[in-house]
Design an enzyme around this catalytic site. Structure first.
Site, PDB file in Angstrom:
ATOM      1  N   CYS A 151      -4.674   2.642  -3.856  1.00  0.00           N
ATOM      2  CA  CYS A 151      -3.412   3.050  -3.221  1.00  0.00           C
ATOM      3  C   CYS A 151      -2.307   2.025  -3.453  1.00  0.00           C
ATOM      4  O   CYS A 151      -1.460   1.789  -2.587  1.00  0.00           O
ATOM      5  CB  CYS A 151      -3.599   3.302  -1.724  1.00  0.00           C
ATOM      6  SG  CYS A 151      -4.599   4.740  -1.334  1.00  0.00           S
ATOM      7  N   ASP A 208       2.201  -5.105   7.946  1.00  0.00           N
ATOM      8  CA  ASP A 208       1.029  -4.257   7.740  1.00  0.00           C
ATOM      9  C   ASP A 208      -0.205  -5.146   7.874  1.00  0.00           C
ATOM     10  O   ASP A 208      -0.539  -5.906   6.967  1.00  0.00           O
ATOM     11  CB  ASP A 208       1.112  -3.612   6.360  1.00  0.00           C
ATOM     12  CG  ASP A 208      -0.091  -2.744   6.028  1.00  0.00           C
ATOM     13  OD1 ASP A 208      -1.093  -2.778   6.786  1.00  0.00           O
ATOM     14  OD2 ASP A 208      -0.056  -2.040   5.004  1.00  0.00           O
ATOM     15  N   LYS A 214     -11.263  -0.415   9.947  1.00  0.00           N
ATOM     16  CA  LYS A 214     -11.373  -1.610   9.121  1.00  0.00           C
ATOM     17  C   LYS A 214     -11.767  -2.846   9.938  1.00  0.00           C
ATOM     18  O   LYS A 214     -11.843  -3.949   9.405  1.00  0.00           O
ATOM     19  CB  LYS A 214     -10.053  -1.876   8.394  1.00  0.00           C
ATOM     20  CG  LYS A 214      -9.634  -0.768   7.425  1.00  0.00           C
ATOM     21  CD  LYS A 214      -8.319  -1.102   6.740  1.00  0.00           C
ATOM     22  CE  LYS A 214      -7.779   0.080   5.959  1.00  0.00           C
ATOM     23  NZ  LYS A 214      -8.583   0.414   4.773  1.00  0.00           N
ATOM     24  N   GLN A 262      -5.358  -5.373   6.640  1.00  0.00           N
ATOM     25  CA  GLN A 262      -6.346  -6.268   6.030  1.00  0.00           C
ATOM     26  C   GLN A 262      -6.338  -7.661   6.669  1.00  0.00           C
ATOM     27  O   GLN A 262      -7.006  -8.566   6.160  1.00  0.00           O
ATOM     28  CB  GLN A 262      -6.068  -6.392   4.525  1.00  0.00           C
ATOM     29  CG  GLN A 262      -6.096  -5.094   3.770  1.00  0.00           C
ATOM     30  CD  GLN A 262      -7.467  -4.444   3.738  1.00  0.00           C
ATOM     31  OE1 GLN A 262      -8.483  -5.099   3.912  1.00  0.00           O
ATOM     32  NE2 GLN A 262      -7.507  -3.134   3.532  1.00  0.00           N
ATOM     33  N   HIS A 268       0.855  -1.188   0.000  1.00  0.00           N
ATOM     34  CA  HIS A 268       0.000   0.000   0.000  1.00  0.00           C
ATOM     35  C   HIS A 268       0.893   1.240   0.000  1.00  0.00           C
ATOM     36  O   HIS A 268       2.023   1.213   0.484  1.00  0.00           O
ATOM     37  CB  HIS A 268      -0.868  -0.032   1.265  1.00  0.00           C
ATOM     38  CG  HIS A 268      -1.960   0.978   1.307  1.00  0.00           C
ATOM     39  ND1 HIS A 268      -1.744   2.289   1.685  1.00  0.00           N
ATOM     40  CD2 HIS A 268      -3.291   0.879   1.052  1.00  0.00           C
ATOM     41  CE1 HIS A 268      -2.893   2.942   1.662  1.00  0.00           C
ATOM     42  NE2 HIS A 268      -3.839   2.122   1.272  1.00  0.00           N
TER      43      HIS A 268
END
Length: 414
Positions: A372, A207, A233, A210, A130
């Site tokens: 992104c 990261d 999220k 998600q 991202h």
């Protein structure tokens, strides 16, 4: 990757906690919300906790001896404890509240990267990062003289681990890789990457934007040095994110922001820093958001993270298989049974933005653009894609609505 063996979720009961899912959009079409990789919806239980703070004990933390400040301070500190428990950290000292995933990565990049990187060092990313990671480390490398390397993504959407082993060598200082791609759905082997990094005396940042919302995550098992994610999220408020860091690493780093509450003692000659995690939370912090995020963690645990993962895997596999029936649809990323809860695709002859607009007319909310990840889209040789992303309140019927609405776009574009 087979779906975890779990009893099916009572989705209708869950949806009752999210009144926004009952609304109509456009000319009265029922909302089909499939933009969860961007932002998930928030249940009543979290909204209630958020508003209870403002209605009952709104006050600044760590600064007052009156009752409201005491109550706010306790709730805010316990929110750190709750998030530490949720991700398997050792305690509140390892959980820093930030605005979002992007700020968490920037905190590491500025507080650690500017001080530790230099000529001859390498930062290793993947081609599917991202922009919050891609751009941040790119800019830090320019300032420090470090090199940025990119692990290849193969034609099936997987990380090329042989290439990773080549790039993560004795010059590597930081490995920063997405745990689950927000476009391809690829779930990366984070522990294997962590082992490669540590074998070469490098640190690793995962990261988890998600992954934390969609599957059980234990940062201790992953052995990551840093791990980042966002509240919005994972059924939580906007404006709140988390940076996990191993305690010994956070203690050695210098703060990114300076000001109130992150200090222990200030004189005309010098300043000393507060204990973790407050050392990195300068100024009035994200009090209501942090308390709300803890409530979101409670809600997700009540539903069950294993059950959430299993439900999303079933939805994603069904969506992939339905879309794959059409010759004019190209899907990006790994196979149906080996991906996170996103399906990015294009329909021949229809621009992604046009497709998203037409689907919106039919009540279907998806994302269109580069998500992104412009470098990844360049690699895929496409300008944009549409992305359907699922959460535990979505249904098979909503997948059908997505697929059926594609016919309206085909009719318009012939």
């Amino acid at each position: 990757m087979e779906a975890t063996e779990q009893e099916p979720l009572d989705v209708e009961s869950i949806r009752a906690d999210f009144p926004i899912l009952d609304r109509e959009v456009g000319d009265g079409a029922p909302l089909v919300y499939l933009d969860n990789a961007a932002t998930t919806q928030t249940p009543e239980q979290v909204i209630d906790v958020f508003s209870e703070y403002y209605r009952g004990y709104n006050a600044n933390v760590h600064r007052g001896i009156h009752q409201l400040s005491q109550e706010a301070s306790i709730a805010y500190e316990e929110a750190h404890d709750r998030l530490a428990e949720f991700i398997g950290a050792d305690g509140r000292e390892e959980v820093v509240f930030t605005k979002n995933t992007t700020e968490s990565i920037n905190l590491v990049a500025y507080a650690w990267g500017l001080n530790e990187l230099g000529e001859g060092d390498a930062v290793v990313l993947s081609e599917m990062e991202h922009h919050s990671s891609f751009v941040t480390w790119q800019q830090i490398a320019e300032r420090t003289g470090a090199e940025v390397r990119y692990i290849r993504v193969d034609d099936d959407g997987y990380l090329d681990m042989d290439h990773a082993a080549e790039l993560i060598d004795e010059d590597a200082a930081m490995v920063s890789v997405v745990h689950a791609s927000n476009v391809l759905g690829t779930v990366t082997p984070m522990r294997e990457l962590a082992d490669l990094a540590h074998d070469n005396d490098a640190l690793i940042l995962g990261d988890g934007a998600q992954s934390v919302p969609n599957r059980p995550v234990d940062v201790t098992d992953l052995d990551v040095d840093f791990y980042v994610f966002s509240g919005h999220k994972m059924a939580g408020p906007t404006g709140i994110g988390c940076l996990y860091g191993k305690q010994e690493v956070l203690e050695d780093m210098e703060p990114f922001l300076y000001g109130g509450d992150m200090i222990r003692r200030v004189t005309f000659e010098e300043t000393t820093w507060n204990d973790l995690p407050w050392k990195y939370e300068a100024g009035t912090p994200l009090i209501a958001q942090g308390i709300g995020l803890a409530a979101a963690a409670d809600y997700l645990d009540d539903v069950g993270m294993d059950a959430i993962q299993a439900h999303e895997e079933r939805l994603t596999e069904y969506a992939y298989e339905r879309l794959d029936e059409f010759d004019d649809v190209e899907i990006y990323g790994p196979p149906a049974d080996d991906r996170g809860a996103v399906v990015a695709f294009n329909v021949d002859g229809i621009h992604a933005h046009d497709l998203a607009s037409i689907l919106n007319d039919h009540g279907v909310a998806i994302r269109a653009g580069d998500h992104c990840t412009q470098p990844l889209h360049q690699k895929l040789d496409i300008a944009a894609s549409v992305r359907a992303s699922f959460y535990f309140y979505n249904t098979m019927a909503e997948v059908d609505a997505l697929v059926d609405s594609l016919d309206a776009a085909r009719d318009i574009f012939g």
